[in-house]
Design an enzyme around this catalytic site. Structure first.
Site, short mmCIF file in Angstrom:
data_model
loop_
_atom_site.label_atom_id
_atom_site.label_comp_id
_atom_site.label_asym_id
_atom_site.label_seq_id
_atom_site.Cartn_x
_atom_site.Cartn_y
_atom_site.Cartn_z
N ASP A 1 0.90 -1.15 0.00
CA ASP A 1 0.00 0.00 0.00
C ASP A 1 0.94 1.20 0.00
O ASP A 1 1.58 1.50 1.02
CB ASP A 1 -0.88 0.00 1.26
CG ASP A 1 -1.82 1.20 1.29
OD1 ASP A 1 -1.53 2.19 0.60
OD2 ASP A 1 -2.82 1.14 2.01
N HIS A 2 1.05 1.87 -1.14
CA HIS A 2 2.14 2.84 -1.27
C HIS A 2 2.03 3.99 -0.27
O HIS A 2 3.01 4.67 0.01
CB HIS A 2 2.22 3.39 -2.70
CG HIS A 2 1.13 4.34 -3.06
ND1 HIS A 2 -0.07 3.94 -3.58
CD2 HIS A 2 1.06 5.68 -2.94
CE1 HIS A 2 -0.82 5.01 -3.78
NE2 HIS A 2 -0.18 6.08 -3.40
N HIS B 1 -5.85 2.95 2.16
CA HIS B 1 -5.09 4.14 2.60
C HIS B 1 -5.68 4.74 3.89
O HIS B 1 -4.95 5.00 4.85
CB HIS B 1 -5.10 5.22 1.52
CG HIS B 1 -4.56 4.79 0.20
ND1 HIS B 1 -3.63 3.80 0.06
CD2 HIS B 1 -4.83 5.22 -1.06
CE1 HIS B 1 -3.34 3.64 -1.22
NE2 HIS B 1 -4.06 4.48 -1.92
#
Lengths: 356, 517
Positions: free
Chosen positions: B205-206, B268
């Site tokens: 999950d960047h 996020h």
């Protein structure tokens, strides 16, 4: 036009040295009177630059101005001339930079010019100008002083860090003095010459990352370090001494002439950047060899070990950094660098033994 | 942390360098190498790592995809990508030429077992050439429906090894979405663990690779002043905003099956909530941190499905304008059903039912075509216990707010009231600010750089664990099902506004309001 407008355009504003802080406060207060063009006044460090002539003073001003774009700071640039006429004058200015395309961030700069007997008033003036709670770095430009001990000690007293550039040193004693600061005071010594060597450390380290090369460090037998120089200045050798001190210390081997000792050789060659490393050759027990040197374009360091069959050398990006970038690098590190601490003591020993 | 220690043990010359963490050389195989992610993010990030001296010599990267590409053409295409997208620009020839020597391409079909035989042979050759000794990282930059076929083929061909079984390491990186609901997430995880062990799986999950997100842990646990106030006694509520000004940008087909909750909130936004709300971990290492994050997700109060309007609002953007430019509505976007009910905005009022956070609302909003791109966390504190200044007519007190800006203009600010100078008592809110740009100057690395490096080193702290993903889906599933089966339309909002008015109304009964960003 406000005072800040003027100094943002590069003007130095002469102020009475007794009211420097007040003048700065007034300048910012006026700036905040309803102006839509918001300016942030920022400082992460107090940086005192000590110089002995106008040329160095200009260099310091320019370097810290550039450095403040990355590390906002209150810069105090001193030009002191004990032999000059008695004087104590001061100016204020600001180094402003745009961040994120809109926010203007300004760092304050105070210039102090002192001469004759007024030089002794400088330390107390500087002490009163330091922003509380911020760390203090003193950048001593030129050779380390072996005289005016009281004056130097008073200037260094508030310093958390003493920054020098040993390429300008003229004797082994200078390294010993710097090493003495590390051993005998709370001030952390730092050397721009050590920072210049970072890419060489990285290039050397990258050779020993490879699984085949691990375990080879204890088998280093000979090291040849080539540096650029003309033979005129002692300081041109110091980066090479640092390299040797670092490699020896981190590898935990002993320098010397004994059977199991590692032999070091320092050679001078022509080069554009006096004092910088040009080439390193490392010989290992059993005949293995590592060559580390710049590429033709001068923008990368290539490290080539002879004993593993990799098609390419390791390549480390290299950019000759301007003094402002070296200062930024020093100020970005908030703590003592124990690797430098060890290398400094050892380099001082090498320098002393070679100057005998 | 253990990985770092190991690196130093083996190479003391790394001590004190920024590049302390250097992994062993491996082959990184990117499935879906002809796609946008590879071109825009992965290869530019890997090049920037190489430029910073953070990749080991011998590191190899193999693109695997359907498009026919000789190695040399792949290298040329990737050079162009680095020229456009790498953080380290312009691309330096010396670094690039060395980096490109480790770039290879294998043409193949994810679904054809024979192509994996060819891939395996090529990887063996690269091992000989680059000294990578069988170490593998597989990056699934492909839609989730290909995961099972790829995993099964890799397993069948013996291309997955494990140090615990005496072999070199194999790791797999999976891109979100990690499923579209609990059932599909479980199925993906089930397939993954048929071939890999959980510790070999790195779910990326960047957001977790962003410096500001990592700084949440430092802010909370490296400073003494915040933790005593970080609870229901002092905090009134928490707001999390993930706003995008862009629309679906040609990904209408994907977004139709996703929606903002699956696209942003499930991953996020809940990662941010977990980091804000978690208890201190016993150590800064992968499982300790993730254990605490999972506890937060498990404590999320279920949605009251019979009264959803009080806790969850969904919206869909209509036509409007962004920064003065007119834009079309969602239903007019390419590949979007003109009668679509997919949400492009959601606002949720959620509670974490545990000792620390009982009764403190966590207010989340996420949306597309909002006025600006901004991700922000605001901790709003309770007012002073006794209103000492209430009888002074010119005094209006404001709540203290600790605002953490994740992007852009990353930083942290604290708002508090101050007396306006003068003979009378007048107050005005002022702000203390920290900004990354002014304090640290240098541009932070791309999130993918950090995450790729962590995978090579084997540090999974910044990756989602299986139970984290499944717990998040378990909480959101009932809401999504209810919305999908409901005949109600999402509330419409004009593009360029902060979502439908109903999202504002969600907070009004409690006397709260969304923070103006």
């Amino acid at each position: 036009m406000t005072d800040l407008d003027r100094i943002r355009q590069g003007e130095d504003l002469p102020v009475d040295f007794a009211s420097i802080e007040k003048s700065l406060s007034e300048m910012w207060r006026n700036e905040n009177d309803g102006s839509a063009d918001a300016v942030t006044r920022a400082a992460l460090w107090n940086v005192i630059a000590h110089t002995n002539n106008d040329g160095d003073r200009n260099t310091a001003t320019e370097t810290l101005g550039r450095a403040s774009a990355t590390v906002p700071q209150r810069s105090i640039v001193i030009r002191s001339a004990l032999d000059g006429p008695a004087e104590l004058n001061s100016w204020i200015s600001a180094n402003c930079h745009i961040f994120s395309g809109k926010r203007q961030v300004c760092s304050e700069e105070i210039s102090i010019v002192a001469g004759g007997h007024r030089v002794r008033d400088v330390p107390s003036l500087v002490n009163g100008l330091l922003i509380p709670e911020l760390p203090v770095a003193t950048w001593w430009i030129g050779d380390l002083p072996s005289q005016q001990e009281e004056y130097v000690q008073a200037l260094l007293a508030p310093a958390d860090r003493l920054i020098v550039d040993s390429v300008h040193f003229d004797a082994a004693d200078d390294l010993r003095l710097l090493s003495g600061v590390a051993a005998g005071t709370q001030t952390i010594p730092a050397d721009l010459n050590w920072i210049r060597m970072e890419e060489w450390r990285l290039a050397t380290a990258s050779v020993f990352d490879h699984p085949v090369m691990r375990g080879q460090l204890p088998h280093i037998r000979k090291v040849r370090v080539v540096y650029a120089g003309e033979g005129g200045l002692f300081g041109e050798q110091i980066e090479a001494f640092y390299y040797a001190a670092w490699l020896s210390g981190q590898s935990r081997h002993v320098m010397g002439e004994g059977e199991e000792d590692v032999q070091y050789r320092f050679d001078r060659a022509g080069g554009k950047q006096t004092g910088s490393l040009l080439q390193v050759e490392i010989e290992l027990k059993g005949g293995g060899r590592i060559e580390i040197g710049m590429n033709d374009e001068g923008n990368a360091i290539l490290a080539t070990p002879s004993m593993i069959d990799l098609s390419q050398p390791t390549v480390t990006s290299y950019n000759q950094r301007p003094p402002s970038a070296l200062i930024v690098r020093q100020l970005s590190a908030r703590q003592e660098d124990p690797v430098f601490h060890r290398a400094l003591a050892s380099a001082s020993t090498i320098a002393s033994s070679r100057s005998k | 942390m253990t990985a770092v220690a190991n690196v130093l043990e083996t190479n003391p010359l790394r001590e004190g360098l920024d590049q302390e963490r250097i992994p062993d050389p491996s082959v990184l195989v990117i499935f879906g190498a002809s796609g946008d992610l590879t071109r825009r993010k992965l290869i530019p990030s890997l090049y920037s790592l190489a430029s910073d001296g953070l990749l080991p010599s011998g590191q190899a990267i193999v693109g695997f995809g359907k498009t026919e590409f000789p190695d040399q053409d792949f290298r040329i295409a990737m050079r162009e990508a680095c020229d456009r997208f790498a953080r380290r620009r312009p691309t330096e020839d010396a670094i690039w030429n060395n980096f490109a020597q480790g770039l290879f391409y294998v043409q193949g079909d994810f679904t054809k077992p024979d192509d994996y035989v060819r891939l395996k042979e090529r990887l063996a050759g690269i091992d000989q050439q680059r000294g990578t000794a069988g170490r593998r990282i597989y990056y699934y930059a492909v839609p989730p429906q290909f995961f099972p076929a790829i995993s099964q083929s890799l397993g069948k061909e013996g291309m997955v090894t494990d140090p615990e079984a005496g072999g070199p390491f194999t790791r797999v990186i999976i891109e979100k979405p990690f499923g579209r609901d609990l059932a599909t997430a479980k199925e993906l995880n089930r397939v993954a663990v048929m071939t890999f062990r959980e510790r070999q799986v790195f779910r990326i999950d960047h957001y977790l690779g962003k410096e500001t997100v990592q700084n949440l842990l430092v802010l909370r646990f490296a400073n003494g002043i915040f933790e005593p106030f970080w609870n229901r006694q002092y905090i009134d509520h928490v707001q999390v905003t993930v706003a995008e000004s862009i629309g679906v940008e040609g990904r209408g087909g994907y977004f139709e099956s996703s929606g903002i909750v699956r696209d942003i909130i499930q991953n996020h936004a809940l990662q941010l909530v977990s980091l804000i709300a978690m208890e201190p971990p016993v150590a800064f290492e992968a499982d300790s941190v993730r254990d605490e994050k999972v506890k937060v997700l498990k404590a999320l109060r279920e949605f009251p499905l019979d009264n959803l309007a009080d806790t969850a609002i969904r919206g869909q953007y209509g036509a409007g304008s962004i920064m003065g430019d007119p834009v079309i509505g969602y239903q007019a976007e390419d590949s979007v059903d003109p009668a679509s009910r997919t949400e492009t905005f959601a606002a949720l009022k959620m509670y974490i039912d545990n000792w620390r956070w009982a009764g403190v609302p966590f207010l989340i909003r996420a949306g597309k075509r909002l006025p600006k791109r901004v991700t922000d966390i605001s901790i709003q504190f309770r007012p002073a216990p006794y209103p000492l200044f209430r009888k002074v007519s010119r005094v209006t007190t404001h709540p203290n707010v600790l605002a953490i800006r994740i992007q852009p203009d990353e930083g942290i600010s604290l708002k508090f009231d101050s007396k306006v100078p003068g003979p009378t008592v007048k107050t005005h809110p002022v702000t203390m600010e920290f900004r990354y740009a002014t304090s640290f100057g240098a541009e932070p690395p791309e999130a993918y750089e950090r995450l790729l490096l962590d995978t090579m080193i084997g540090d999974s702290t910044l990756f989602a664990r299986r139970d984290e993903v499944e717990t998040a889906w378990a909480w959101l599933d009932p809401l999504l099902r209810r919305w999908e089966t409901s005949a109600d339309q999402p509330f419409s909002y004009e593009a360029g506004t902060w979502g439908p008015g109903e999202a504002d109304q969600l907070l009004v009964p409690d006397g709260r309001a969304w923070r103006r960003l």
